[in-house]
Design a protein around this motif. Structure first.
Motif, PDB file in Angstrom:
ATOM      1  N   GLU A  46      61.579 -31.824  12.788  1.00 58.36           N
ATOM      2  CA  GLU A  46      62.536 -31.260  11.827  1.00 58.36           C
ATOM      3  C   GLU A  46      62.604 -29.736  11.949  1.00 58.36           C
ATOM      4  O   GLU A  46      63.695 -29.157  11.995  1.00 58.36           O
ATOM      5  N   THR A  47      61.433 -29.068  11.983  1.00 53.38           N
ATOM      6  CA  THR A  47      61.471 -27.595  12.058  1.00 53.38           C
ATOM      7  C   THR A  47      61.975 -27.139  13.432  1.00 53.38           C
ATOM      8  O   THR A  47      62.664 -26.123  13.537  1.00 53.38           O
ATOM      9  N   ARG A  48      61.649 -27.892  14.479  1.00 51.74           N
ATOM     10  CA  ARG A  48      62.152 -27.531  15.815  1.00 51.74           C
ATOM     11  C   ARG A  48      63.675 -27.612  15.845  1.00 51.74           C
ATOM     12  O   ARG A  48      64.345 -26.718  16.371  1.00 51.74           O
ATOM     13  N   THR A  99      54.995 -25.419  10.141  1.00 51.94           N
ATOM     14  CA  THR A  99      54.564 -26.538  10.966  1.00 51.94           C
ATOM     15  C   THR A  99      55.538 -26.698  12.131  1.00 51.94           C
ATOM     16  O   THR A  99      56.694 -26.295  12.044  1.00 51.94           O
ATOM     17  N   ASN A 100      55.031 -27.259  13.212  1.00 48.67           N
ATOM     18  CA  ASN A 100      55.840 -27.522  14.400  1.00 48.67           C
ATOM     19  C   ASN A 100      56.130 -29.017  14.439  1.00 48.67           C
ATOM     20  O   ASN A 100      55.331 -29.801  14.936  1.00 48.67           O
ATOM     21  N   THR A 101      57.247 -29.411  13.836  1.00 45.33           N
ATOM     22  CA  THR A 101      57.612 -30.827  13.729  1.00 45.33           C
ATOM     23  C   THR A 101      59.019 -31.016  14.312  1.00 45.33           C
ATOM     24  O   THR A 101      59.742 -30.021  14.513  1.00 45.33           O
TER      25      THR A 101
END
Ligand SMILES: [Zn+2]
Length: 239
Positions: free
Chosen positions: A84-86, A80-82
């Motif tokens: 947090e992941t970014r 996912t692109n969130t």
């Protein structure tokens, strides 16, 4: 860590070998430092195991001549692109400090590939925002390239890298993933046409090579228009 020139980031171990392995080998032969970040460890893969794929990725990375290969440990089949992941990927990008980042195609059958392409573009931007994860110095890569190998439904490539001299080593790196590919006729973005998978990879690379009048090529897309200074030096003949 010494900064790298080129960082290829992809959803799964084996993705970069399929899409830009020849380009990474060629970059090393031109004196560039290269690295790979695999976003997931492959824990939901149908074939093999995460541990086996890790060993295969290490062997393939040695053939590619990588200075580093890391795994971000995101959720396989659930990228996912969130925020947090970014932020997590931005920290990894800052550690390696690349000038150029290679990302997947913006279209694809596997949802992880599409999500990874967006996540990687955005993480490169976020990596330049000093107040996100301020404990690691900010660094924004200068350029993002998208691989478009196997994507006949995408726009024309912006350019093709001639990987004729590197192609057999690329195939050696692909064959490291025997647990994924041996005996198959289809994988990831590679649509089945009845041929063994390794033959499809070769024929696709020959097709992209033919676009630039060479034996084998790997295609890339950039949103930015490429600049030319000397039109008399332009490559790829019209006739
Ligand atoms: Zn993949």
């Amino acid at each position: 860590m010494t900064p790298v020139d080129i960082l290829a980031i992809a959803a799964h171990r084996d993705d970069v070998e399929l899409t830009c392995g020849g380009t990474l080998i060629k970059a090393v032969s031109l004196g560039r430092r290269t690295a790979v970040i695999d976003l997931t460890a492959g824990e939901t893969g149908t074939r093999g195991s995460a541990r086996l794929r890790g060993e295969e990725a290490d062997r393939a990375g040695a053939i590619l001549g990588l200075a580093a290969r890391e795994n971000l440990g995101l959720t396989d089949a659930g990228i996912t692109n969130t925020p947090e992941t970014r932020a997590r990927l931005a920290v990894a990008i800052r550690r390696l400090r690349p000038q150029v980042v290679i990302a997947p195609a913006l279209r694809g059958r596997h949802p992880d590939h599409r999500a990874a392409a967006e996540l990687i573009r955005d993480a490169c931007f976020v990596a330049g925002l000093a107040k996100v994860e301020p404990s690691v110095p900010a660094h924004r890569p200068r350029k993002v390239l998208h691989c478009v190998t196997y994507r006949e439904d995408f726009e024309k490539p912006t350019f093709v890298v001639d990987v004729s001299a590197e192609f057999e080593r690329k195939m050696d790196a692909v064959r490291c993933y025997a647990s994924q590919f041996d005996g198959l006729t289809q994988a990831g973005e590679v649509y089945p046409n009845g041929e063994p998978l390794y033959d499809i990879i070769r024929h696709q690379a020959a097709h992209y090579g033919s676009l630039v009048r060479t034996r084998y090529g790997e295609p890339f897309f950039t949103f930015e228009t490429m600049r030319v200074d000397d039109v008399a030096a332009l490559e790829v003949s019209t006739f």
